[in-house]
Design a protein around this motif. Sequence first.
Motif, PDB file in Angstrom:
ATOM      1  N   UNK A   3       0.839  -1.205   0.000  1.00  0.00           N
ATOM      2  CA  UNK A   3       0.000   0.000   0.000  1.00  0.00           C
ATOM      3  C   UNK A   3       0.871   1.250   0.000  1.00  0.00           C
ATOM      4  N   UNK A   4       0.356   2.364  -0.491  1.00  0.00           N
ATOM      5  CA  UNK A   4       1.137   3.595  -0.512  1.00  0.00           C
ATOM      6  C   UNK A   4       1.365   4.087   0.921  1.00  0.00           C
ATOM      7  N   UNK A   5       2.504   4.647   1.189  1.00  0.00           N
ATOM      8  CA  UNK A   5       2.831   5.131   2.532  1.00  0.00           C
ATOM      9  C   UNK A   5       1.941   6.318   2.909  1.00  0.00           C
ATOM     10  N   UNK A   7       2.725   7.804   5.758  1.00  0.00           N
ATOM     11  CA  UNK A   7       3.556   8.193   6.879  1.00  0.00           C
ATOM     12  C   UNK A   7       3.397   9.664   7.276  1.00  0.00           C
ATOM     13  N   UNK A   8       3.527  10.560   6.298  1.00  0.00           N
ATOM     14  CA  UNK A   8       3.556  11.964   6.717  1.00  0.00           C
ATOM     15  C   UNK A   8       2.163  12.443   7.129  1.00  0.00           C
ATOM     16  N   UNK A   9       1.135  11.889   6.478  1.00  0.00           N
ATOM     17  CA  UNK A   9      -0.220  12.271   6.887  1.00  0.00           C
ATOM     18  C   UNK A   9      -0.491  11.788   8.316  1.00  0.00           C
ATOM     19  N   UNK A  10      -0.083  10.545   8.604  1.00  0.00           N
ATOM     20  CA  UNK A  10      -0.285  10.014   9.944  1.00  0.00           C
ATOM     21  C   UNK A  10       0.478  10.812  10.988  1.00  0.00           C
ATOM     22  N   UNK A  11       1.704  11.163  10.637  1.00  0.00           N
ATOM     23  CA  UNK A  11       2.497  11.936  11.582  1.00  0.00           C
ATOM     24  C   UNK A  11       1.839  13.281  11.867  1.00  0.00           C
ATOM     25  N   UNK A  48       4.468   3.396  16.302  1.00  0.00           N
ATOM     26  CA  UNK A  48       4.922   2.952  14.986  1.00  0.00           C
ATOM     27  C   UNK A  48       5.471   4.146  14.218  1.00  0.00           C
ATOM     28  N   UNK A  49       4.893   5.309  14.475  1.00  0.00           N
ATOM     29  CA  UNK A  49       5.297   6.490  13.724  1.00  0.00           C
ATOM     30  C   UNK A  49       6.301   7.365  14.461  1.00  0.00           C
TER      31      UNK A  49
END
Lengths: 198, 198, 198, 198
Positions: A3-5, A7-11, A48-49
């Motif tokens: 799946x596409x990351x 990461x930055x949205x979650x952070x 996780x983040x």
Amino acid sequence: MGRPSNRSARRAQILDGFQSALAKHGFEKATISSIASEAGLTSGLIHYHFSSKLEILLELVTTLNERLEARFQSYLAKASTPAECLVAFLDSRLAQGEGADPRAVSCWVTIGTEALRQPEVGEVYRHSMREQQRVLKKLLKDLQVRDERLDSTAAALLAAIEGCYQLAAAVPDIAPPGFAATSVRRMAEGLLNRKLPS
Amino acid sequence: MGRPSNRSARRAQILDGFQSALAKHGFEKATISSIASEAGLTSGLIHYHFSSKLEILLELVTTLNERLEARFQSYLAKASTPAECLVAFLDSRLAQGEGADPRAVSCWVTIGTEALRQPEVGEVYRHSMREQQRVLKKLLKDLQVRDERLDSTAAALLAAIEGCYQLAAAVPDIAPPGFAATSVRRMAEGLLNRKLPS
Amino acid sequence: MGRPSNRSARRAQILDGFQSALAKHGFEKATISSIASEAGLTSGLIHYHFSSKLEILLELVTTLNERLEARFQSYLAKASTPAECLVAFLDSRLAQGEGADPRAVSCWVTIGTEALRQPEVGEVYRHSMREQQRVLKKLLKDLQVRDERLDSTAAALLAAIEGCYQLAAAVPDIAPPGFAATSVRRMAEGLLNRKLPS
Amino acid sequence: MGRPSNRSARRAQILDGFQSALAKHGFEKATISSIASEAGLTSGLIHYHFSSKLEILLELVTTLNERLEARFQSYLAKASTPAECLVAFLDSRLAQGEGADPRAVSCWVTIGTEALRQPEVGEVYRHSMREQQRVLKKLLKDLQVRDERLDSTAAALLAAIEGCYQLAAAVPDIAPPGFAATSVRRMAEGLLNRKLPS
DNA sequence: AATGAATGAGCATTCATTCAT
DNA sequence: GATGAATGAATGCTCATTCAT
């Protein structure tokens, strides 16, 4: 390919939850699970983040600084004289209206205290203050403030700003909302011994 | 008959240990056992004399306020004009030298943040700030400040003082020691639009 | 996606450990760590699944009530006349053999005392007793007990049952095991002034 | 020659405070200082007169037993037939009015639970129950109860009494006040299969 | 006898962090 | 990526008991 990351949205989402938790509870009591719940996530995901709570705090400092700088740049766009530039700096920190963020003010006050205890927080906080002092000194120099006074004048303005944050957060009804920008401008006039545009 | 009470001496001793622990670690991390060890006592004894950690904090606020007030009175003794009285107020808060207490400044900054979270701390903190505002307004009135400006002028001075505390505690080398008293006097001049004695 | 929940199994396991600890030590001394060790778990996990020791107790009350009710239903299945139904009720509470649970009896006695102190325990305990009284009154009504005697007759039977629990737990050798079911049936006969089937 | 000893008066005073604390809080939470405060004494003094909390409890059991026995003797004075003697026993335990003591009932229920945990409490509690059983058996023998039934009949009556205590303490409104004496007399009639005087 | 200070072990509860799924 | 179970150390607070006065 997986799946596409996100990461930055979650952070960013976690940072937002952290701000809420921090403003409400302070650093120690902003528990991972309160952060998660403010962010609408589960607590396991936070780690996780981010590797630790401290890391979230440090990233928040960066974010807040970037926001302040952006606000400053937007005020600066309307300024032309050196005096107007100084007022732009002060207003970017204190003016009500667009870009004003009481939650961020609360967080910043908390970060300022946390800076007294946690070396890493102290470091980024001091870095932020010194950077602001550097900017202010440049603005003050353009206003012909004598070199030997640059440091303390800039420091005094920063103190006034931080103090306004503290009062706004802790004793909001001690003065009418919005008094800060005007009052600090007047205080700057005292420091500079000259009038500033309003 | 019976063992003589040492209550007030012990409470003072505990308050002193608490100040050290609070200045070093902040409220949450100023554990009962760290307070005890700073005070040279055992942890059980802390709760024999205070019913909770919060109660210690609240008593510290009272103590700090009394000390500030005493320092103000001692400065006031040397003042005669209204302007000198205002300067006495500012100096009692900011001057270096006799009565200056960096540890107390650290504590006060911490208390100011704790005021954002704990209602009871908020209450005594706000009470303290409003009381200082009341005193300042009287001093400002003697300096012919117009009524509609009293609140915000007093609040601005308090903000400047609190901000200097914050900077002194968190970024001590941002300006030479002792810059605060001078700078705040200048800022007061800007607010009042008149010179003050140095 | 994500780890599967074992919440209800764990809660049951904790309840079981709690029963052992409660029967052995009483509520105050059934420490979280003794519960954990009876259940073969770590203490932190107890609070992951229950928010407080009280909550465990309250859930145990529910569980015990359900078990009693189930046992009653199983006895009831073999009863046809109103008198047999009453005996089914008494036997479900007092008979030895299948479903008898000395540990649960011990717990219930402890809960009954805890009901005197902790309002929330008192509430569920009273609810349980009143519910049993309600059931008993229905059974007694079928046996032609006069309305004005229903309350006190049902209460007396409940008292006899609770008293048997107390004696069984505290003075087990005061009478031969199994005396309770027979004796309470005889006492019921006195209250009803009629014979009951054995 | 020193001051005259007030030992026994103080012990009685402490016992009284202990009863209040025990009835209110249970054994574990009947702290030495709560006992002291109920008794109007200071906490240090408790341990001057009793070596431990347990010792106070044990002495209370003795005191309660003596009081019950005295009440029984006073009821017995008005009884002549064996049946009246049995009723005297039951009434001495359950009748309302003179000598009835709700606080003592609460304490006794608590003691009965504590008997499950603390060996020494168990010992005196069992001793008390067996002694009452012995008395009851004598009374029942006079009523021609068959030898092989004496134990369980006496135990059943004791169970009914203890159960009434439990209900009176924990669910006081489950039946009209004073129902216990009447109901237990009826239950005794069932056990004996004969009428008893009211 | 009496007071009240002092001790220290013990408890429920919290929480960042780790880890199995 | 995501979930939620699990750990274990830490913390504020309680309290029986001891002891100095």
